[in-house]
Design a protein around this motif. Structure first.
Motif, PDB file in Angstrom:
ATOM      1  N   GLN A 152       0.808  -1.204   0.000  1.00 16.15           N
ATOM      2  CA  GLN A 152       0.000   0.000   0.000  1.00 16.15           C
ATOM      3  C   GLN A 152       0.852   1.270   0.000  1.00 16.15           C
ATOM      4  O   GLN A 152       0.340   2.347  -0.291  1.00 16.15           O
ATOM      5  N   GLN A 153       2.132   1.150   0.351  1.00 18.37           N
ATOM      6  CA  GLN A 153       2.997   2.338   0.350  1.00 18.37           C
ATOM      7  C   GLN A 153       3.277   2.787  -1.089  1.00 18.37           C
ATOM      8  O   GLN A 153       3.380   1.968  -2.002  1.00 18.37           O
ATOM      9  N   GLN A 154       3.367   4.085  -1.243  1.00 20.49           N
ATOM     10  CA  GLN A 154       3.629   4.656  -2.566  1.00 20.49           C
ATOM     11  C   GLN A 154       5.091   4.486  -2.896  1.00 20.49           C
ATOM     12  O   GLN A 154       5.963   5.015  -2.206  1.00 20.49           O
ATOM     13  N   LYS A 155       5.396   3.747  -3.949  1.00 19.83           N
ATOM     14  CA  LYS A 155       6.754   3.563  -4.426  1.00 19.83           C
ATOM     15  C   LYS A 155       7.015   4.554  -5.562  1.00 19.83           C
ATOM     16  O   LYS A 155       6.303   4.552  -6.575  1.00 19.83           O
ATOM     17  N   LEU A 156       8.004   5.376  -5.350  1.00 23.72           N
ATOM     18  CA  LEU A 156       8.330   6.411  -6.348  1.00 23.72           C
ATOM     19  C   LEU A 156       9.468   5.956  -7.251  1.00 23.72           C
ATOM     20  O   LEU A 156      10.274   5.107  -6.888  1.00 23.72           O
ATOM     21  N   ARG A 157       9.512   6.587  -8.392  1.00 21.82           N
ATOM     22  CA  ARG A 157      10.555   6.329  -9.385  1.00 21.82           C
ATOM     23  C   ARG A 157      10.890   7.636 -10.082  1.00 21.82           C
ATOM     24  O   ARG A 157      10.008   8.467 -10.296  1.00 21.82           O
ATOM     25  N   VAL A 158      12.149   7.796 -10.431  1.00 15.99           N
ATOM     26  CA  VAL A 158      12.598   9.012 -11.117  1.00 15.99           C
ATOM     27  C   VAL A 158      12.562   8.772 -12.622  1.00 15.99           C
ATOM     28  O   VAL A 158      13.073   7.762 -13.119  1.00 15.99           O
ATOM     29  N   CYS A 159      11.939   9.705 -13.350  1.00 16.45           N
ATOM     30  CA  CYS A 159      11.873   9.605 -14.814  1.00 16.45           C
ATOM     31  C   CYS A 159      13.277   9.823 -15.403  1.00 16.45           C
ATOM     32  O   CYS A 159      13.943  10.802 -15.083  1.00 16.45           O
ATOM     33  N   GLU A 160      13.709   8.916 -16.239  1.00 18.39           N
ATOM     34  CA  GLU A 160      15.047   8.996 -16.828  1.00 18.39           C
ATOM     35  C   GLU A 160      15.165  10.111 -17.860  1.00 18.39           C
ATOM     36  O   GLU A 160      16.277  10.520 -18.206  1.00 18.39           O
ATOM     37  N   VAL A 161      14.045  10.627 -18.330  1.00 19.78           N
ATOM     38  CA  VAL A 161      14.071  11.651 -19.384  1.00 19.78           C
ATOM     39  C   VAL A 161      14.120  13.049 -18.786  1.00 19.78           C
ATOM     40  O   VAL A 161      14.981  13.876 -19.131  1.00 19.78           O
ATOM     41  N   CYS A 162      13.190  13.330 -17.857  1.00 19.13           N
ATOM     42  CA  CYS A 162      13.064  14.686 -17.332  1.00 19.13           C
ATOM     43  C   CYS A 162      13.347  14.779 -15.840  1.00 19.13           C
ATOM     44  O   CYS A 162      13.175  15.849 -15.246  1.00 19.13           O
ATOM     45  N   SER A 163      13.752  13.677 -15.194  1.00 17.70           N
ATOM     46  CA  SER A 163      14.101  13.622 -13.767  1.00 17.70           C
ATOM     47  C   SER A 163      12.932  13.962 -12.851  1.00 17.70           C
ATOM     48  O   SER A 163      13.128  14.400 -11.719  1.00 17.70           O
ATOM     49  N   ALA A 164      11.682  13.777 -13.325  1.00 16.98           N
ATOM     50  CA  ALA A 164      10.502  13.994 -12.467  1.00 16.98           C
ATOM     51  C   ALA A 164      10.182  12.698 -11.725  1.00 16.98           C
ATOM     52  O   ALA A 164      10.582  11.600 -12.118  1.00 16.98           O
ATOM     53  N   TYR A 165       9.425  12.802 -10.617  1.00 12.47           N
ATOM     54  CA  TYR A 165       9.052  11.646  -9.801  1.00 12.47           C
ATOM     55  C   TYR A 165       7.763  11.024 -10.342  1.00 12.47           C
ATOM     56  O   TYR A 165       6.791  11.734 -10.628  1.00 12.47           O
TER      57      TYR A 165
END
Length: 377
Positions: free
Chosen positions: A180-193
């Motif tokens: 249920q926890q939100q797992k974040l990831r960094v976009c490799e193109v624009c460095s957004a979450y």
């Protein structure tokens, strides 16, 4: 109102100053942004986004871009190299920010095993695919291409089905509390979450947004510039190599001609004859010049010798005259002395004679007087 009017005046003055600056410079000036001339400056591409960079430090002017496009048809200015360096620097900064964000997420989020991380990564990949497809659907719908957008929507439904399967696999590999926890990831193109549980609307907004598409445009333009620069450098290297080969060919041709001339006896004889003639003519000219110089020196010497002889003759004449004068003086002095001696001797002789005669005359007178007296007697 007064402040507003003053701001309007200042803005108008700055615009006039900018216009005069643009009139003074050309597109080849160092103050002009070469990325803007090639329509790939990040300040223009990311304007109005979350990562708006503000105004570029260099001059941006559409008129200068038009001038460059006209002039580049006749001459290659090779501005692609400057633009490539600019975009490389910007993308390098963006990649550094992406790595920093990844490290921060790794420190804050809960540690998971490699198997679970791979399953989560699969979910993120499907989310990214769905978001790109939805962004494409919106673009085709805005263009009025309904059939193509319907085909893309079918692909979106397939990707959603795959995503549900991947989420089920990921959920079964983790406890319910952790899932249920939100797992974040960094976009490799624009460095957004990006979130693991983001809905389709959120993914479509991200992948179809101006920020993500702007970074895609910048990265694609950078790859294109790298290709163009590599082609131009290769072309220049080939031209440089071609010019070098032409020079070497010319040198070999000259060497071959010289060897062929030396092997051909007639040509060598004619060449030797020409050389002999030129040498003889040069020797004759040298001989003539030497003879002329000798004649000149001889004339000069004869003149100088004649002058010296005349001078010596004059000197000898003067010296002989002086000697004769000395001699004459000496002779005259001797003769005078001798004449004086002779004269004194003559005088002495005459005096002696006179005295003698006077003495003899007196004796004779006495004798005669005595004789007369005796005769008288």
């Amino acid at each position: 109102m007064v402040i507003h009017s003053q701001l309007i005046k200042i803005q108008g003055a700055s615009e006039r100053m900018g216009d005069t600056t643009r009139q003074r410079i050309k597109f080849s000036d160092d103050r002009v942004c070469k990325s803007h001339l090639l329509n790939c400056c990040p300040h223009d591409v990311l304007s109005g986004t979350r990562m708006d960079l503000g105004e570029c430090l260099k001059v941006h002017d559409l008129a200068l871009r038009a001038d460059y496009e006209i002039a580049s048809k006749e001459q290659d200015f090779f501005f692609e190299l400057d633009a490539m360096d600019h975009l490389q620097s910007f993308i390098a900064d963006c990649d550094r920010r992406t790595e920093v964000a990844k490290k921060r997420l790794a420190e804050t989020q809960e540690e998971i095993s490699a198997e679970v991380a791979a399953k989560a990564e699969r979910v993120h990949e499907l989310n990214e695919e769905i978001g790109k497809l939805l962004a494409k659907v919106e673009q085709l719908g805005a263009e009025g291409n309904v059939e193509e957008s319907q085909k893309v929507m079918d692909e979106v439904e397939k990707a959603r089905a795959k995503k549900r399967e991947a989420e089920e696999v990921y959920r079964n590999s983790m406890p319910a509390s952790s899932f249920q926890q939100q797992k974040l990831r960094v976009c490799e193109v624009c460095s957004a979450y990006l979130g693991l549980h983001d809905n389709d609307r959120r993914l479509a907004d991200h992948f179809g947004g101006k920020l993500h598409l702007g970074f895609i445009e910048i990265r694609e333009k950078l790859e294109e510039l790298k290709r163009v620069v590599a082609e131009k450098q290769e072309k220049r290297n080939q031209e440089r190599l071609k010019r070098r080969e032409e020079r070497e060919r010319e040198e070999r041709e000259k060497l071959r001609r010289s060897r062929s001339h030396s092997k051909n006896p007639k040509r060598s004889r004619s060449r030797e004859h020409r050389r002999h003639r030129s040498r003889s003519m040069s020797r004759e000219r040298k001989r003539r010049t030497r003879s002329k110089s000798r004649e000149k020196r001889h004339r000069h010497r004869s003149r100088s010798s004649s002058r010296s002889r005349s001078r010596s003759h004059q000197r000898s004449r003067h010296s002989s005259r002086d000697r004769s004068r000395e001699r004459s003086k000496r002779r005259s002095s001797k003769e005078r002395v001798r004449d004086q001696d002779l004269a004194s001797r003559d005088r002495d002789r005459k005096d002696k004679k006179r005295s003698y005669e006077s003495a003899n005359g007196r004796s004779e007178d006495r004798r005669s007087s005595e004789e007369r007296e005796a005769g008288e007697i």
